[in-house]
Write a protein that holds these residues in place. Structure first.
Motif, PDB file in Angstrom:
ATOM      1  N   GLY A  19       0.790  -1.229   0.000  1.00 22.69           N
ATOM      2  CA  GLY A  19       0.000   0.000   0.000  1.00 22.69           C
ATOM      3  C   GLY A  19       0.818   1.273   0.000  1.00 22.69           C
ATOM      4  O   GLY A  19       0.313   2.329   0.334  1.00 22.69           O
ATOM      5  N   ALA A  20       2.082   1.182  -0.358  1.00 27.21           N
ATOM      6  CA  ALA A  20       2.952   2.356  -0.353  1.00 27.21           C
ATOM      7  C   ALA A  20       3.685   2.447  -1.682  1.00 27.21           C
ATOM      8  O   ALA A  20       3.604   1.560  -2.518  1.00 27.21           O
ATOM      9  N   ALA A  21       4.397   3.547  -1.849  1.00 26.22           N
ATOM     10  CA  ALA A  21       5.276   3.706  -3.002  1.00 26.22           C
ATOM     11  C   ALA A  21       6.699   3.484  -2.501  1.00 26.22           C
ATOM     12  O   ALA A  21       7.142   4.153  -1.574  1.00 26.22           O
ATOM     13  N   ALA A  22       7.386   2.512  -3.087  1.00 24.08           N
ATOM     14  CA  ALA A  22       8.756   2.202  -2.665  1.00 24.08           C
ATOM     15  C   ALA A  22       9.668   2.193  -3.880  1.00 24.08           C
ATOM     16  O   ALA A  22       9.389   1.539  -4.878  1.00 24.08           O
ATOM     17  N   THR A  23      10.771   2.924  -3.779  1.00 22.78           N
ATOM     18  CA  THR A  23      11.773   2.965  -4.833  1.00 22.78           C
ATOM     19  C   THR A  23      13.119   2.625  -4.206  1.00 22.78           C
ATOM     20  O   THR A  23      13.527   3.246  -3.225  1.00 22.78           O
ATOM     21  N   PHE A  24      13.787   1.634  -4.767  1.00 28.02           N
ATOM     22  CA  PHE A  24      15.095   1.208  -4.278  1.00 28.02           C
ATOM     23  C   PHE A  24      16.139   1.595  -5.306  1.00 28.02           C
ATOM     24  O   PHE A  24      16.089   1.142  -6.446  1.00 28.02           O
ATOM     25  N   VAL A  25      17.072   2.457  -4.900  1.00 22.49           N
ATOM     26  CA  VAL A  25      18.138   2.924  -5.786  1.00 22.49           C
ATOM     27  C   VAL A  25      19.466   2.685  -5.074  1.00 22.49           C
ATOM     28  O   VAL A  25      19.646   3.107  -3.932  1.00 22.49           O
ATOM     29  N   ASN A  26      20.401   2.008  -5.750  1.00 22.98           N
ATOM     30  CA  ASN A  26      21.711   1.710  -5.180  1.00 22.98           C
ATOM     31  C   ASN A  26      21.574   1.052  -3.803  1.00 22.98           C
ATOM     32  O   ASN A  26      22.247   1.435  -2.855  1.00 22.98           O
ATOM     33  N   ALA A  27      20.719   0.061  -3.714  1.00 23.04           N
ATOM     34  CA  ALA A  27      20.467  -0.631  -2.455  1.00 23.04           C
ATOM     35  C   ALA A  27      20.943  -2.074  -2.538  1.00 23.04           C
ATOM     36  O   ALA A  27      20.992  -2.660  -3.618  1.00 23.04           O
ATOM     37  N   THR A  28      21.287  -2.634  -1.388  1.00 23.15           N
ATOM     38  CA  THR A  28      21.615  -4.051  -1.275  1.00 23.15           C
ATOM     39  C   THR A  28      20.691  -4.656  -0.236  1.00 23.15           C
ATOM     40  O   THR A  28      20.634  -4.194   0.898  1.00 23.15           O
ATOM     41  N   VAL A  29      19.972  -5.686  -0.646  1.00 21.27           N
ATOM     42  CA  VAL A  29      19.097  -6.443   0.253  1.00 21.27           C
ATOM     43  C   VAL A  29      19.594  -7.880   0.154  1.00 21.27           C
ATOM     44  O   VAL A  29      19.454  -8.513  -0.889  1.00 21.27           O
ATOM     45  N   ALA A  30      20.207  -8.381   1.237  1.00 22.89           N
ATOM     46  CA  ALA A  30      20.879  -9.675   1.141  1.00 22.89           C
ATOM     47  C   ALA A  30      20.664 -10.538   2.376  1.00 22.89           C
ATOM     48  O   ALA A  30      20.617 -10.040   3.497  1.00 22.89           O
ATOM     49  N   TYR A  31      20.548 -11.848   2.118  1.00 22.78           N
ATOM     50  CA  TYR A  31      20.564 -12.884   3.137  1.00 22.78           C
ATOM     51  C   TYR A  31      19.538 -12.715   4.251  1.00 22.78           C
ATOM     52  O   TYR A  31      19.818 -12.976   5.419  1.00 22.78           O
ATOM     53  N   ASN A  32      18.330 -12.301   3.905  1.00 22.83           N
ATOM     54  CA  ASN A  32      17.238 -12.318   4.866  1.00 22.83           C
ATOM     55  C   ASN A  32      16.719 -13.743   4.950  1.00 22.83           C
ATOM     56  O   ASN A  32      16.846 -14.525   4.015  1.00 22.83           O
ATOM     57  N   TYR A  33      16.113 -14.087   6.051  1.00 25.24           N
ATOM     58  CA  TYR A  33      15.730 -15.469   6.268  1.00 25.24           C
ATOM     59  C   TYR A  33      14.732 -15.972   5.231  1.00 25.24           C
ATOM     60  O   TYR A  33      14.888 -17.055   4.697  1.00 25.24           O
ATOM     61  N   ASP A  34      13.720 -15.196   4.923  1.00 20.53           N
ATOM     62  CA  ASP A  34      12.661 -15.693   4.050  1.00 20.53           C
ATOM     63  C   ASP A  34      12.767 -15.067   2.652  1.00 20.53           C
ATOM     64  O   ASP A  34      13.415 -15.599   1.777  1.00 20.53           O
ATOM     65  N   VAL A  35      12.159 -13.906   2.438  1.00 16.45           N
ATOM     66  CA  VAL A  35      12.124 -13.240   1.133  1.00 16.45           C
ATOM     67  C   VAL A  35      12.854 -11.905   1.243  1.00 16.45           C
ATOM     68  O   VAL A  35      12.720 -11.200   2.244  1.00 16.45           O
ATOM     69  N   GLY A  36      13.591 -11.544   0.215  1.00 14.82           N
ATOM     70  CA  GLY A  36      14.287 -10.256   0.224  1.00 14.82           C
ATOM     71  C   GLY A  36      13.315  -9.096   0.188  1.00 14.82           C
ATOM     72  O   GLY A  36      13.261  -8.288   1.108  1.00 14.82           O
ATOM     73  N   ILE A  37      12.530  -8.995  -0.889  1.00 18.49           N
ATOM     74  CA  ILE A  37      11.507  -7.949  -0.996  1.00 18.49           C
ATOM     75  C   ILE A  37      10.198  -8.623  -1.380  1.00 18.49           C
ATOM     76  O   ILE A  37      10.086  -9.212  -2.451  1.00 18.49           O
ATOM     77  N   ARG A  38       9.227  -8.510  -0.495  1.00 17.59           N
ATOM     78  CA  ARG A  38       7.892  -9.064  -0.748  1.00 17.59           C
ATOM     79  C   ARG A  38       6.965  -7.896  -1.093  1.00 17.59           C
ATOM     80  O   ARG A  38       6.856  -6.940  -0.344  1.00 17.59           O
ATOM     81  N   TYR A  39       6.328  -8.012  -2.251  1.00 18.59           N
ATOM     82  CA  TYR A  39       5.419  -6.961  -2.718  1.00 18.59           C
ATOM     83  C   TYR A  39       3.982  -7.383  -2.454  1.00 18.59           C
ATOM     84  O   TYR A  39       3.574  -8.491  -2.809  1.00 18.59           O
ATOM     85  N   GLY A  40       3.214  -6.499  -1.822  1.00 13.78           N
ATOM     86  CA  GLY A  40       1.795  -6.744  -1.585  1.00 13.78           C
ATOM     87  C   GLY A  40       0.937  -5.859  -2.465  1.00 13.78           C
ATOM     88  O   GLY A  40       0.106  -6.331  -3.234  1.00 13.78           O
ATOM     89  N   SER A  41       1.161  -4.549  -2.364  1.00 10.17           N
ATOM     90  CA  SER A  41       0.420  -3.593  -3.194  1.00 10.17           C
ATOM     91  C   SER A  41       1.141  -2.255  -3.149  1.00 10.17           C
ATOM     92  O   SER A  41       2.082  -2.063  -2.406  1.00 10.17           O
ATOM     93  N   GLY A  42       0.645  -1.320  -3.955  1.00 14.25           N
ATOM     94  CA  GLY A  42       1.280  -0.020  -4.067  1.00 14.25           C
ATOM     95  C   GLY A  42       2.116   0.026  -5.337  1.00 14.25           C
ATOM     96  O   GLY A  42       1.849  -0.708  -6.282  1.00 14.25           O
ATOM     97  N   THR A  43       3.123   0.861  -5.337  1.00 15.85           N
ATOM     98  CA  THR A  43       4.018   0.928  -6.488  1.00 15.85           C
ATOM     99  C   THR A  43       5.430   0.598  -6.018  1.00 15.85           C
ATOM    100  O   THR A  43       5.818   0.914  -4.893  1.00 15.85           O
ATOM    101  N   ILE A  44       6.170  -0.047  -6.897  1.00 15.57           N
ATOM    102  CA  ILE A  44       7.526  -0.453  -6.543  1.00 15.57           C
ATOM    103  C   ILE A  44       8.433  -0.299  -7.756  1.00 15.57           C
ATOM    104  O   ILE A  44       8.009  -0.544  -8.888  1.00 15.57           O
ATOM    105  N   ALA A  45       9.669   0.129  -7.507  1.00 15.51           N
ATOM    106  CA  ALA A  45      10.658   0.274  -8.579  1.00 15.51           C
ATOM    107  C   ALA A  45      12.041   0.023  -7.991  1.00 15.51           C
ATOM    108  O   ALA A  45      12.288   0.298  -6.815  1.00 15.51           O
ATOM    109  N   MET A  46      12.931  -0.502  -8.828  1.00 18.75           N
ATOM    110  CA  MET A  46      14.312  -0.768  -8.423  1.00 18.75           C
ATOM    111  C   MET A  46      15.265  -0.380  -9.543  1.00 18.75           C
ATOM    112  O   MET A  46      15.043  -0.745 -10.691  1.00 18.75           O
ATOM    113  N   THR A  47      16.323   0.325  -9.179  1.00 17.23           N
ATOM    114  CA  THR A  47      17.403   0.647 -10.111  1.00 17.23           C
ATOM    115  C   THR A  47      18.724   0.497  -9.362  1.00 17.23           C
ATOM    116  O   THR A  47      18.864   0.988  -8.242  1.00 17.23           O
TER     117      THR A  47
END
Length: 158
Positions: A19-47
């Motif tokens: 339900g939010a707007a999330a933009t990931f730029v120059n980010a590192t998401v690593a080695y989380n136990y379950d899922v790195g990025i889980r999308y439910g709703s809203g807007t999402i972008a990655m660069t």
């Protein structure tokens, strides 16, 4: 723009977007136990992001067309395979310096080095360690910029 996300807690996702707007730029998401990025709703972008090494999946439920994740560019993931070479993305190992000691800087041979997109207006930015974001006129994927000597520099090895 300057984050590394790691959560080894059982049954935890790195990031949950709902339900939010999330933009990931120059980010590192690593080695989380379950899922790195889980999308439910809203807007999402990655660069220029690295999402890697999660127990269940790197990303789930992202908007996709024919296996191509929408609004994802110049990023490294473990899949889907259709993303390899699409919009500058790479599917493969980022070659972190030493993930077991939480060192998510990149090895010199990393496919993420000089493989990102230099976003206009962010040429002056710094990485998570405070180093210049642009090195050799190209940006790296992830939160850290590999600091390589300028092209044409003579390096003596003894």
């Amino acid at each position: 723009n300057r984050t590394v996300n790691v959560s080894p807690v059982a049954h935890s996702d790195g990031i949950y977007v709902n339900g939010a707007a999330a933009t990931f730029v120059n980010a590192t998401v690593a080695y989380n136990y379950d899922v790195g990025i889980r999308y439910g709703s809203g807007t999402i972008a990655m660069t220029n992001a690295i999402v890697w090494g999660h127990t269940a999946a790197d990303v789930t439920n992202f908007p996709a067309v024919g296996g191509i994740l929408q609004n994802v560019s110049y990023s490294l993931l473990s899949g889907p395979a259709e993303m390899n070479g699409t919009n500058g993305c790479i599917v493969g190992d980022p070659l972190f310096a030493n993930a077991t000691t939480n060192d998510y800087t990149l090895q010199k041979a990393s496919p993420c080095v000089n493989s990102g997109f230099t976003i206009p207006g962010l040429e002056w930015a710094v990485d998570l360690a405070g180093n210049p974001r642009v090195n050799r006129q190209l940006v790296d994927m992830g939160a850290y910029e590999k600091q390589l000597p300028p092209l044409g520099t003579l390096v003596t090895v003894r």
